[in-house]
Write an enzyme that holds these catalytic residues in place. Structure first.
Site, mmCIF file in Angstrom:
data_model
loop_
_atom_site.group_PDB
_atom_site.id
_atom_site.type_symbol
_atom_site.label_atom_id
_atom_site.label_comp_id
_atom_site.label_asym_id
_atom_site.label_seq_id
_atom_site.Cartn_x
_atom_site.Cartn_y
_atom_site.Cartn_z
ATOM 1 N N GLU A 92 0.820 -1.221 0.000
ATOM 2 C CA GLU A 92 0.000 0.000 0.000
ATOM 3 C C GLU A 92 0.853 1.269 0.000
ATOM 4 O O GLU A 92 1.883 1.333 0.675
ATOM 5 C CB GLU A 92 -0.867 0.045 1.268
ATOM 6 C CG GLU A 92 -1.939 -1.010 1.306
ATOM 7 C CD GLU A 92 -2.804 -0.879 2.558
ATOM 8 O OE1 GLU A 92 -2.577 0.032 3.380
ATOM 9 O OE2 GLU A 92 -3.706 -1.714 2.711
ATOM 10 N N CYS A 107 2.791 8.640 1.402
ATOM 11 C CA CYS A 107 3.179 7.700 2.472
ATOM 12 C C CYS A 107 3.470 6.365 1.804
ATOM 13 O O CYS A 107 2.657 5.874 1.010
ATOM 14 C CB CYS A 107 2.026 7.580 3.474
ATOM 15 S SG CYS A 107 2.290 6.313 4.724
ATOM 16 N N CYS A 114 4.054 -6.880 8.384
ATOM 17 C CA CYS A 114 4.920 -6.341 9.432
ATOM 18 C C CYS A 114 4.962 -7.304 10.610
ATOM 19 O O CYS A 114 3.952 -7.919 10.949
ATOM 20 C CB CYS A 114 4.403 -4.977 9.902
ATOM 21 S SG CYS A 114 5.519 -4.171 11.065
ATOM 22 N N CYS A 118 2.070 -4.234 16.551
ATOM 23 C CA CYS A 118 1.403 -3.109 17.237
ATOM 24 C C CYS A 118 -0.094 -3.437 17.297
ATOM 25 O O CYS A 118 -0.704 -3.762 16.273
ATOM 26 C CB CYS A 118 1.650 -1.805 16.489
ATOM 27 S SG CYS A 118 3.404 -1.436 16.313
ATOM 28 N N CYS A 121 -2.969 -2.014 14.888
ATOM 29 C CA CYS A 121 -2.619 -1.879 13.473
ATOM 30 C C CYS A 121 -3.139 -3.058 12.651
ATOM 31 O O CYS A 121 -2.996 -4.215 13.050
ATOM 32 C CB CYS A 121 -1.100 -1.774 13.353
ATOM 33 S SG CYS A 121 -0.532 -1.806 11.654
ATOM 34 N N CYS A 342 -3.597 1.773 7.755
ATOM 35 C CA CYS A 342 -2.522 1.032 7.111
ATOM 36 C C CYS A 342 -2.832 -0.469 7.124
ATOM 37 O O CYS A 342 -3.083 -1.040 8.175
ATOM 38 C CB CYS A 342 -1.246 1.348 7.888
ATOM 39 S SG CYS A 342 0.118 0.313 7.536
HETATM 40 S S1 SF4 Z 1 2.087 0.377 13.172
HETATM 41 FE FE1 SF4 Z 1 1.729 -1.494 11.979
HETATM 42 S S2 SF4 Z 1 3.059 -1.316 10.183
HETATM 43 FE FE2 SF4 Z 1 3.783 0.199 11.693
HETATM 44 S S3 SF4 Z 1 5.369 -0.876 12.861
HETATM 45 FE FE3 SF4 Z 1 3.462 -1.188 13.997
HETATM 46 S S4 SF4 Z 1 2.643 -3.151 13.219
HETATM 47 FE FE4 SF4 Z 1 4.194 -2.432 11.760
#
Ligand code: SF4
Length: 352
Positions: A92, A107, A114, A118, A121, A342
């Site tokens: 993306e 962006c 990932c 987090c 997310c 995201c």
């Molecule tokens: S916010 Fe999402 S994409 Fe960014 S580092 Fe944390 S888990 Fe990874």
């Protein structure tokens, strides 16, 4: 698949030209036309080059290794691009119109998926797949520049805040930044680029050593280690004090103020006490706080449901930071009517 043009540094293209009996000085002109157009080699025909040379080079080197798979545009003009890369994975990138009618911000992503986990997310919910190459990162910049040009805007700034943790794909990110930053090649300029991290301390130290002149942003999201670690697992590995100390060193070496990213979540990190704790933490540091509106993503990895901080709590938090002299801004939510968070568009595409 042959190596795409986006993967070439200027000196690599020079070597290729020499191996084909051409002048190395053509390389910078070819790349400049390619970057300025947003990844198109049609403009090569207008350059004064030996007969047949542009066509022969086009036949030998693919323009890109990715293609647009899907695009969503919000009522506020925010456009999300989903690029399909050569191994069918998707990534993306987002274009956000500026309040100035002729500018836009972009962006981009540094990884497919990932591993950071987090909790709020969407990207991390499908896990980590692989690092992007420098060329695949450059192609996102080119796609955003092309999209901006099509709407009469100029891509003015670029942030690494999409999918992935940039400092865990450091070699490719730095190689891409080195190319995207070269305004002699028609690219953006290093000062227009921001690299964002959850706080990988050795990575911040490596950025300080690389000294490329870009900006640094820290995803802090809480003023104390306990709350932070409940949101960002990496918070258990690197305490806030160590991360801020590394950012201090980056700031001292680069002369660029660090941005603190803080996504306000109702009842989690948006209290008055937490605003005071954040202000105390930053103290005399010349860092800028960006308060972010949360785009809900459904059930989190830990089975929680987060909500954006209420208007009242958001304003109270911002006012408290400013009352002690902190430089703080509230970023408005972008693209709330599309898959704005995201990783959401990619997840929806995979389900499709
Ligand atoms: S916010 Fe999402 S994409 Fe960014 S580092 Fe944390 S888990 Fe990874």
């Amino acid at each position: 698949m042959s190596r795409a043009l986006s993967e070439f540094t200027c000196s690599e293209l020079e070597q290729l030209l020499v191996s084909r009996g051409q002048k190395p000085s053509h390389a910078a002109r070819l790349l400049r036309a390619y970057y300025l157009s947003g990844g198109d080699t049609a403009g090569w025909s207008a350059l004064r080059l030996p007969a047949g040379f542009a066509d022969a080079l086009r036949a030998a080197i693919p323009e890109k290794s990715s293609a647009l798979a899907r695009q969503q545009t919000s009522a506020d003009g925010t456009t999300k691009l989903l690029l399909r890369i050569h191994d069918s994975r998707t990534v993306e990138s987002v274009l956000m119109p500026d309040f100035r009618a002729d500018r836009a911000a972009g962006c981009i992503s540094s990884q497919v998926g990932c591993a950071m986990g987090c909790d709020f997310c969407a990207t991390t919910q499908t896990g980590f797949e692989r690092n992007l190459s420098a060329g695949e990162i450059v192609e996102q910049f080119l796609a955003l520049r092309r999209e901006a040009l099509s709407t009469g805007r100029r891509l003015q700034t670029l942030v690494f805040m999409g999918m992935g943790e940039p400092l865990l794909n450091l070699d490719a990110v730095l190689a891409a930044v080195d190319r995207i930053g070269r305004n002699d090649l028609g690219a953006l300029g290093w000062r227009q680029i921001t690299i964002s991290t959850v706080g990988i301390v050795p990575g911040i130290e490596a950025l300080t050593r690389a000294n490329l002149g870009h900006h640094l942003a820290l995803s802090l999201h809480a003023p104390d280690d306990e709350t932070r670690a409940s949101l960002l697992p990496m918070g258990k590995r690197f305490p806030i004090a160590e991360i801020l100390a590394a950012a201090d060193r980056y700031q001292a070496a680069s002369g660029r103020p660090t941005t603190i990213q803080y996504c306000l979540l109702e009842g989690v990190n948006d209290s008055l006490e937490q605003a005071r704790a954040l202000a105390a933490l930053l103290g005399p540091r010349r860092m800028h706080v960006n308060l972010l509106r949360y785009n809900p993503t459904g059930l989190s990895l830990k089975g929680r449901t987060y909500a954006p901080s209420s208007q009242e709590h958001t304003e109270r938090f911002l006012a408290e930071l400013r009352s002690v002299g902190a430089i703080a801004h509230l970023r408005r939510a972008r693209g709330p009517d599309i898959d704005a968070a995201c990783g959401q568009l990619r997840r929806r595409e995979a389900a499709r």
